[in-house]
Design an enzyme around this catalytic site. Structure first.
Site, PDB file in Angstrom:
ATOM      1  N   ILE A 267      60.501  17.373  64.707  1.00 42.48           N
ATOM      2  CA  ILE A 267      61.451  18.264  64.037  1.00 42.48           C
ATOM      3  C   ILE A 267      62.857  17.750  64.296  1.00 42.48           C
ATOM      4  CG2 ILE A 267      62.211  20.641  63.713  1.00 42.48           C
ATOM      5  CD1 ILE A 267      59.699  21.584  65.138  1.00 42.48           C
TER       6      ILE A 267
ATOM      7  N   TYR B 250      76.985  21.256  49.315  1.00 46.76           N
ATOM      8  CA  TYR B 250      75.786  21.583  50.090  1.00 46.76           C
ATOM      9  C   TYR B 250      74.613  21.831  49.142  1.00 46.76           C
ATOM     10  CZ  TYR B 250      72.451  24.338  52.788  1.00 46.76           C
ATOM     11  OH  TYR B 250      71.294  24.811  53.364  1.00 46.76           O
TER      12      TYR B 250
ATOM     13  N   CYS C  79      67.242  20.336  66.236  1.00 48.73           N
ATOM     14  CA  CYS C  79      66.663  21.436  67.027  1.00 48.73           C
ATOM     15  C   CYS C  79      67.602  22.059  68.053  1.00 48.73           C
ATOM     16  CB  CYS C  79      65.407  20.944  67.753  1.00 48.73           C
ATOM     17  SG  CYS C  79      64.024  20.610  66.650  1.00 48.73           S
TER      18      CYS C  79
ATOM     19  N   GLY D 257      69.230  27.344  65.593  1.00 47.15           N
ATOM     20  CA  GLY D 257      68.748  27.786  64.296  1.00 47.15           C
ATOM     21  C   GLY D 257      67.272  27.597  64.030  1.00 47.15           C
ATOM     22  N   ILE D 258      66.958  27.287  62.775  1.00 48.04           N
ATOM     23  CA  ILE D 258      65.571  27.156  62.337  1.00 48.04           C
ATOM     24  C   ILE D 258      64.838  26.083  63.128  1.00 48.04           C
ATOM     25  CG2 ILE D 258      64.100  26.475  60.396  1.00 48.04           C
ATOM     26  CD1 ILE D 258      66.170  27.765  58.527  1.00 48.04           C
TER      27      ILE D 258
END
Length: 295
Positions: A11, A157, A14, A17-18
């Site tokens: 991932i 974005y 990290c 957030g998500i």
């Protein structure tokens, strides 16, 4: 190397957030080994605290800057040397942007696309090569509902997410021949520091730069439009706001699915938002709706 019945999950982004919430959620499951990466290891404190007993057992924090080619190549080589494979790549690292279209500099545009698009795609290219050899894998892009629907004052974005959506959709049918699935996860507003940061005057979303007055140099109409939009759309965002854990659970479900979908919205509200695109091929209805929020 990881055991054969354990999925090796990488991932990006990290530190908060998500990415942080998803890493912690997956690490609690015995069938995942999570390599949680971040650009700056000095920001690993929150993840270490949240990981608790899984740290260095099923969750391992590693350095990776997707905006730098050398960092990508070093990380991918080291991971395949140590683990033998990457079963799931979750492309989460991204910068946000909020401001007026005409005021964003070329440098700011390039920085945003370097992280959100080019860096994301470069690590995906490197990992896909190996996945093809094993004829197995899952590429997950953390996109946004803004990747399929417009969102004023976040033009660039949104542009990065539209780019990812198009590329993901083009990759998906080809990679299925190698038993590799592609999923674009499309959250709406999420209650994380990312959402807080893009609501500030950050203009180009460049991490570590001083905030700027995004209304400087623009006409009164544009300045008032931005303020009106934030005041009007703010309550809407609050009503549909999810937590990082909510999104993490959706991602986990995608990973565990036998045949993951190409696009996954993370809530019923976002599914309804996505449907608007399908029933409005001209785009006029959604443009009119957004224009009303600026009046």
């Amino acid at each position: 190397m990881a055991e054969s019945n354990v999925k090796v999950v990488v991932i990006t982004g990290c530190s908060s957030g998500i990415g942080l919430d998803t890493a912690v959620l997956l690490a609690k499951e015995k069938n995942f080994k999570v390599l949680a990466t971040m650009r700056n290891l000095q920001k690993k404190g929150d993840l270490e605290k949240a990981a608790a007993g899984t740290l260095n057992k099923t969750l391992f924090i590693q350095e990776l800057d997707v905006s730098k080619e050398e960092s990508i190549e070093k990380f991918v080589k080291a991971t395949f040397d140590s683990e033998g494979r990457i079963d799931v790549l979750i492309n989460n690292a991204a910068s946000g942007q909020h401001g007026h279209f005409e005021s964003v500099t070329l440098e700011q545009m390039q920085s945003l696309f370097q992280t959100n698009v080019f860096g994301t795609l470069r690590i995906t290219q490197e990992v896909v090569k190996k996945m093809k050899e094993r004829k197995s894998g899952h590429i997950i892009f953390i996109s946004s509902i803004g990747g399929i629907t417009p969102f004023p004052f976040s033009d660039f974005y949104v542009g990065t997410k539209f780019a990812i959506e198009g590329i993901a959709g083009s990759m998906a049918p080809l990679l299925r021949h190698y038993n590799i699935f592609v999923t674009s996860v499309e959250p709406g507003p999420v209650q994380t520091s990312f959402t807080t940061n893009i609501s500030k005057n950050n203009q180009g979303g460049i991490t570590g730069r001083d905030e700027v007055d995004v209304d400087a140099g623009v006409d009164d109409v544009a300045r008032n439009q931005r303020k009106k939009f934030l005041a009007t759309y703010g309550p809407v965002m609050q009503q549909t706001m999810q937590t990082g854990e909510d999104v993490g659970q959706v991602i986990k479900n995608c990973i565990c699915s036998e045949k993951p979908s190409l696009r996954v919205q993370t809530s019923d509200a976002m599914k309804q938002r996505a449907k608007l695109v399908l029933v409005d091929p001209s785009g006029d209805k959604m443009t009119d709706e957004l224009e009303k929020l600026l009046q």
